[in-house]
Design a protein around this motif. Structure first.
Motif, PDB file in Angstrom:
ATOM      1  N   VAL A   1     -27.532 126.579  37.703  1.00 36.66           N
ATOM      2  CA  VAL A   1     -26.444 126.233  36.778  1.00 36.66           C
ATOM      3  C   VAL A   1     -25.607 127.472  36.470  1.00 36.66           C
ATOM      4  CG1 VAL A   1     -25.878 125.418  34.458  1.00 36.66           C
ATOM      5  CG2 VAL A   1     -27.677 124.272  35.774  1.00 36.66           C
ATOM      6  N   ALA A   2     -26.281 128.593  36.182  1.00 32.95           N
ATOM      7  CA  ALA A   2     -25.557 129.834  35.891  1.00 32.95           C
ATOM      8  C   ALA A   2     -24.743 130.292  37.094  1.00 32.95           C
ATOM      9  CB  ALA A   2     -26.534 130.927  35.466  1.00 32.95           C
ATOM     10  N   LEU A   3     -25.320 130.182  38.280  1.00 33.63           N
ATOM     11  CA  LEU A   3     -24.590 130.553  39.486  1.00 33.63           C
ATOM     12  C   LEU A   3     -23.382 129.647  39.698  1.00 33.63           C
ATOM     13  CD1 LEU A   3     -27.573 131.329  41.883  1.00 33.63           C
ATOM     14  CD2 LEU A   3     -25.762 132.936  41.244  1.00 33.63           C
ATOM     15  N   THR A   4     -23.520 128.373  39.400  1.00 38.81           N
ATOM     16  CA  THR A   4     -22.384 127.453  39.521  1.00 38.81           C
ATOM     17  C   THR A   4     -21.250 127.873  38.601  1.00 38.81           C
ATOM     18  OG1 THR A   4     -23.811 125.609  40.172  1.00 38.81           O
ATOM     19  CG2 THR A   4     -21.655 125.043  39.275  1.00 38.81           C
ATOM     20  N   CYS A   5     -21.587 128.284  37.386  1.00 35.32           N
ATOM     21  CA  CYS A   5     -20.552 128.782  36.469  1.00 35.32           C
ATOM     22  C   CYS A   5     -19.817 129.971  37.074  1.00 35.32           C
ATOM     23  CB  CYS A   5     -21.178 129.181  35.134  1.00 35.32           C
ATOM     24  SG  CYS A   5     -21.803 127.809  34.142  1.00 35.32           S
ATOM     25  N   ARG A   6     -20.548 130.922  37.631  1.00 35.32           N
ATOM     26  CA  ARG A   6     -19.934 132.126  38.205  1.00 35.32           C
ATOM     27  C   ARG A   6     -19.132 131.786  39.465  1.00 35.32           C
ATOM     28  NH1 ARG A   6     -21.924 136.889  35.845  1.00 35.32           N
ATOM     29  NH2 ARG A   6     -23.121 136.295  34.002  1.00 35.32           N
ATOM     30  N   ILE A   7     -19.676 130.891  40.300  1.00 40.43           N
ATOM     31  CA  ILE A   7     -18.978 130.499  41.520  1.00 40.43           C
ATOM     32  C   ILE A   7     -17.650 129.831  41.183  1.00 40.43           C
ATOM     33  CG2 ILE A   7     -19.040 128.876  43.464  1.00 40.43           C
ATOM     34  CD1 ILE A   7     -22.127 129.377  43.527  1.00 40.43           C
ATOM     35  N   LEU A   8     -17.680 128.899  40.250  1.00 37.84           N
ATOM     36  CA  LEU A   8     -16.449 128.173  39.925  1.00 37.84           C
ATOM     37  C   LEU A   8     -15.445 129.057  39.188  1.00 37.84           C
ATOM     38  CD1 LEU A   8     -17.755 124.600  39.047  1.00 37.84           C
ATOM     39  CD2 LEU A   8     -16.875 125.503  41.214  1.00 37.84           C
ATOM     40  N   PHE A   9     -15.921 130.031  38.436  1.00 38.59           N
ATOM     41  CA  PHE A   9     -15.003 131.006  37.842  1.00 38.59           C
ATOM     42  C   PHE A   9     -14.239 131.724  38.950  1.00 38.59           C
ATOM     43  CE2 PHE A   9     -13.891 135.271  36.454  1.00 38.59           C
ATOM     44  CZ  PHE A   9     -13.244 135.026  35.250  1.00 38.59           C
ATOM     45  N   ALA A  10     -14.960 132.152  39.974  1.00 36.20           N
ATOM     46  CA  ALA A  10     -14.326 132.868  41.080  1.00 36.20           C
ATOM     47  C   ALA A  10     -13.393 131.977  41.888  1.00 36.20           C
ATOM     48  CB  ALA A  10     -15.397 133.451  41.997  1.00 36.20           C
TER      49      ALA A  10
ATOM     50  N   TYR B   1     -24.237 130.191  50.237  1.00 37.01           N
ATOM     51  CA  TYR B   1     -23.202 131.145  50.663  1.00 37.01           C
ATOM     52  C   TYR B   1     -22.355 131.598  49.480  1.00 37.01           C
ATOM     53  CZ  TYR B   1     -18.572 132.557  52.227  1.00 37.01           C
ATOM     54  OH  TYR B   1     -17.374 133.210  52.376  1.00 37.01           O
ATOM     55  N   TYR B   2     -21.854 130.648  48.684  1.00 31.87           N
ATOM     56  CA  TYR B   2     -21.032 131.013  47.532  1.00 31.87           C
ATOM     57  C   TYR B   2     -21.848 131.772  46.485  1.00 31.87           C
ATOM     58  CZ  TYR B   2     -17.023 128.313  49.143  1.00 31.87           C
ATOM     59  OH  TYR B   2     -15.940 127.860  49.862  1.00 31.87           O
ATOM     60  N   ALA B   3     -23.136 131.438  46.370  1.00 35.93           N
ATOM     61  CA  ALA B   3     -23.997 132.161  45.433  1.00 35.93           C
ATOM     62  C   ALA B   3     -24.160 133.613  45.871  1.00 35.93           C
ATOM     63  CB  ALA B   3     -25.357 131.478  45.333  1.00 35.93           C
ATOM     64  N   ARG B   4     -24.349 133.845  47.160  1.00 30.64           N
ATOM     65  CA  ARG B   4     -24.467 135.225  47.654  1.00 30.64           C
ATOM     66  C   ARG B   4     -23.188 136.008  47.356  1.00 30.64           C
ATOM     67  NH1 ARG B   4     -26.740 132.460  52.118  1.00 30.64           N
ATOM     68  NH2 ARG B   4     -24.878 132.831  53.406  1.00 30.64           N
ATOM     69  N   ARG B   5     -22.044 135.366  47.536  1.00 32.07           N
ATOM     70  CA  ARG B   5     -20.771 136.029  47.216  1.00 32.07           C
ATOM     71  C   ARG B   5     -20.709 136.389  45.742  1.00 32.07           C
ATOM     72  NH1 ARG B   5     -15.721 132.748  49.739  1.00 32.07           N
ATOM     73  NH2 ARG B   5     -14.707 133.963  48.094  1.00 32.07           N
ATOM     74  N   ALA B   6     -21.115 135.439  44.883  1.00 27.13           N
ATOM     75  CA  ALA B   6     -21.069 135.693  43.435  1.00 27.13           C
ATOM     76  C   ALA B   6     -22.018 136.823  43.052  1.00 27.13           C
ATOM     77  CB  ALA B   6     -21.412 134.412  42.671  1.00 27.13           C
ATOM     78  N   LEU B   7     -23.190 136.837  43.643  1.00 28.30           N
ATOM     79  CA  LEU B   7     -24.180 137.854  43.305  1.00 28.30           C
ATOM     80  C   LEU B   7     -23.757 139.234  43.791  1.00 28.30           C
ATOM     81  CD1 LEU B   7     -27.423 135.814  44.036  1.00 28.30           C
ATOM     82  CD2 LEU B   7     -26.588 136.549  41.794  1.00 28.30           C
ATOM     83  N   ARG B   8     -23.102 139.296  44.939  1.00 27.08           N
ATOM     84  CA  ARG B   8     -22.612 140.590  45.426  1.00 27.08           C
ATOM     85  C   ARG B   8     -21.544 141.168  44.508  1.00 27.08           C
ATOM     86  NH1 ARG B   8     -22.845 138.182  50.710  1.00 27.08           N
ATOM     87  NH2 ARG B   8     -20.624 137.710  50.630  1.00 27.08           N
TER      88      ARG B   8
END
Length: 268
Positions: A35-44, A246-253
């Motif tokens: 859920v937290a990663l989804t928030c960060r992904i969609l922000f980006a 894939y999008y999660a890896r981008r957000a985490l980087r």
């Protein structure tokens, strides 16, 4: 040795699906982390609108779901600062209050036992379409995951903090995975966090493509049979998981370490 050059299309599709089940992997993140990663992904991906919008997922406890705390933007959400609330938006776990607009999420969860994650955002291009009163038109292969799966609410019911708005939005959504809400934005309701995230990303991209295409000429419709084939091909669970990873890896980087990291379990 398999002679694939002699196979028909359906045989090749079935073969590829089997290979994807074997080779595509998903991340090992917890539900809170997804859920937290989804928030960060969609922000980006341009889905932020200040404090507007909600991302929720059914919690392990029956009748409860996770959501972000009102007062935090999507880019500030971590696994540790999520709230767990019940259908009445009473906080069961965490500090602070949820967005009162989460009420319509409760209505959707009640109407749709199959739904595990709901995303509501106001991305720019979806919002622009909503201002024009136009439904989303799917006419590109990438957007076929949305084909015949996006409803349209033509009349804005006002701020969605009442039960009537919950009834209206859940009714127009019906059995579909998404809806474009006139004068408002987007709602996505899917069977997994990963699928909901990928649907939300594609809805905004499809809206952008539609506005660009309509500004240049007339959109040519897809052949329904081919569009349905592409819908089912793209919306495989393994593809959604791999796309999300894939999008999660981008957000985490892109994220520095520390307490505001999306995977941080520190409660603040």
């Amino acid at each position: 040795m398999v002679d694939t050059m002699a196979m028909d299309k359906q045989q090749l599709i079935d073969r590829a699906k089997g290979q994807m089940q074997q080779h595509l992997t998903a991340g090992s993140w917890t539900l809170r982390e997804r859920v937290a990663l989804t928030c960060r992904i969609l922000f980006a991906q341009g889905h932020d609108s200040g404090l507007a919008g909600q991302i929720t997922a059914r919690a392990e406890q029956p009748g409860a779901y996770y959501t972000q705390r009102l007062g935090l933007g999507f880019d500030e959400i971590s696994a540790g600062n999520l709230l767990q609330v019940d259908a009445d938006l009473e906080v069961l776990e965490g500090r602070g209050m949820p967005n009162p607009a989460n009420r319509f999420h409760s209505w959707i969860y009640r109407a749709r036992p199959d739904v595990q994650c709901i995303i509501h955002t106001h991305p720019v291009h979806v919002s622009a379409l909503s201002m024009l009163g136009r439904p989303l038109r799917v006419a590109h292969m990438d957007a076929c995951m949305l084909y015949d799966d996006v409803a349209f609410l033509a009349k804005w019911p006002g701020v969605p903090v009442g039960n009537s708005e919950g009834e209206i939005i859940s009714a127009v959504l019906g059995s579909k995975r998404a809806a474009l809400l006139a004068h408002h934005g987007l709602v996505v309701a899917c069977g997994s966090v990963e699928e909901a995230c990928m649907m939300a990303i594609q809805c905004e991209r499809a809206a952008k493509l539609q506005l660009l295409a309509e500004a240049a000429g007339s959109i040519h419709e897809l052949e329904p049979e081919l569009a349905r084939e592409a819908h089912d091909w793209i919306l495989q669970g393994k593809r959604s998981q791999a796309g999300f990873a894939y999008y999660a890896r981008r957000a985490l980087r892109a994220e520095p370490g520390g307490d505001n990291h999306p995977l941080s379990m520190r409660v603040d």
